[in-house]
Design an enzyme around this catalytic site. Structure first.
Site, short mmCIF file in Angstrom:
data_model
loop_
_atom_site.label_atom_id
_atom_site.label_comp_id
_atom_site.label_asym_id
_atom_site.label_seq_id
_atom_site.Cartn_x
_atom_site.Cartn_y
_atom_site.Cartn_z
N LYS A 37 0.82 -1.21 0.00
CA LYS A 37 0.00 0.00 0.00
C LYS A 37 0.86 1.27 0.00
CE LYS A 37 -3.13 -2.44 3.06
NZ LYS A 37 -3.62 -2.48 4.47
N GLY A 38 2.08 1.16 0.54
CA GLY A 38 2.87 2.36 0.83
C GLY A 38 3.09 3.30 -0.34
N ASP A 99 14.22 -0.74 1.68
CA ASP A 99 14.86 -0.87 2.98
C ASP A 99 15.85 -2.04 2.89
OD1 ASP A 99 15.22 -1.56 5.76
OD2 ASP A 99 13.43 -0.48 6.26
N PHE A 148 13.08 4.51 11.58
CA PHE A 148 11.75 4.12 11.13
C PHE A 148 10.96 5.38 10.77
CE2 PHE A 148 7.56 2.33 10.98
CZ PHE A 148 7.80 1.05 10.47
N ASP A 155 3.59 3.52 6.89
CA ASP A 155 2.76 3.29 8.08
C ASP A 155 3.54 2.69 9.23
OD1 ASP A 155 3.10 0.67 6.86
OD2 ASP A 155 1.58 -0.01 8.27
N ARG A 161 -0.34 6.83 7.38
CA ARG A 161 -0.11 6.89 5.93
C ARG A 161 -0.59 8.21 5.34
NH1 ARG A 161 1.15 1.62 4.13
NH2 ARG A 161 0.03 -0.04 5.18
C1 PRP Z 1 7.13 -1.58 2.97
C2 PRP Z 1 7.45 -0.61 1.85
C3 PRP Z 1 8.22 -1.45 0.88
C4 PRP Z 1 8.91 -2.45 1.77
C5 PRP Z 1 10.37 -2.12 1.90
O1 PRP Z 1 6.01 -2.32 2.63
O2 PRP Z 1 6.28 -0.08 1.28
O3 PRP Z 1 7.38 -2.09 -0.04
O4 PRP Z 1 8.28 -2.41 3.04
O5 PRP Z 1 11.02 -2.98 2.80
P1 PRP Z 1 12.15 -3.99 2.39
O6 PRP Z 1 13.08 -3.27 1.42
O7 PRP Z 1 12.83 -4.30 3.70
O8 PRP Z 1 11.54 -5.20 1.78
P2 PRP Z 1 5.17 -3.19 3.71
O9 PRP Z 1 5.58 -4.62 3.61
O10 PRP Z 1 5.28 -2.53 5.04
O11 PRP Z 1 3.70 -3.09 3.17
P3 PRP Z 1 2.80 -1.74 3.01
O12 PRP Z 1 3.42 -0.94 1.87
O13 PRP Z 1 1.46 -2.27 2.67
O14 PRP Z 1 2.86 -0.98 4.30
#
Ligand code: PRP
Length: 176
Positions: A37-38, A99, A148, A155, A161
């Protein structure tokens, strides 16, 4: 929560990224793949700044984080894209943050199997200190330290968000 990036900071970065993409894709209109979703707010702002016509917008939903601040390290495909949606197309993956890179590497493998003409990643935020996968993020808004961050799509347990700015959860931590 401590303010980290203002609306103005974000606006300048989005405009710069849109300009770079316009230059690189002016002869080959891309399909943008937003990561839910991010990535939804960043994608919405980015396409409205770009002048290049977009051939299509698709959404993938991948989840790796549970309710806390630590990645599970095991991305799950929650929602894929239709067959043929990106075959032979110039694809740009639009992420809010890279990340550990686990999610982006997982998405890249998924999309490569669908045979795009090209595949690049555009991330508003890049946190290289936490990287666990080798991957190239060609278009980056901000390189950020290991904190963070929430807001502008990001989120904590589904909260924050909607904030137009980006905040860090640590007290007293400014940019840098
Ligand atoms: C978050 C963000 C990225 C991912 C990055 O998504 O939106 O897609 O983490 O992290 P990484 O490089 O360590 O894999 P999340 O899984 O929190 O889902 P969301 O976007 O729905 O919050």
């Amino acid at each position: 929560m401590t303010p980290y990036l203002s609306r103005e900071d974000i606006g300048v970065a989005v405009a710069r990224l849109a300009e770079q993409l316009d230059l690189d894709y002016r002869r080959r209109p891309p399909v943008l793949v937003g990561i839910l979703k991010g990535g939804f707010i960043f994608l919405a702002d980015l396409v409205r700044q770009m002048k290049t016509p977009i051939q299509g917008i698709e959404f993938l939903q991948v989840a790796s984080y549970g309710p806390g601040t630590v990645s599970s390290g095991r991305p799950r495909m929650v929602r894929g894209i239709p067959d043929g949606a990106i075959q032979g197309r110039e694809v740009i993956v639009v992420e809010d943050i890279v990340d550990t890179g686990t999610t982006t590497a997982f998405i890249s493998r998924y999309l490569e199997r669908r045979r795009p003409a090209s595949l690049e990643v555009c991330a508003l935020l890049d946190k290289p200190a936490r990287r666990q996968c080798q991957l190239g993020v060609k278009y980056v808004g901000f390189t950020v330290p290991d904190r963070f961050l929430v807001g502008y799509g990001l989120d904590l347990a589904q909260r924050y968000r909607e904030l137009p700015e980006i905040y860090t959860l640590e007290e007293g931590a400014g940019p840098g």
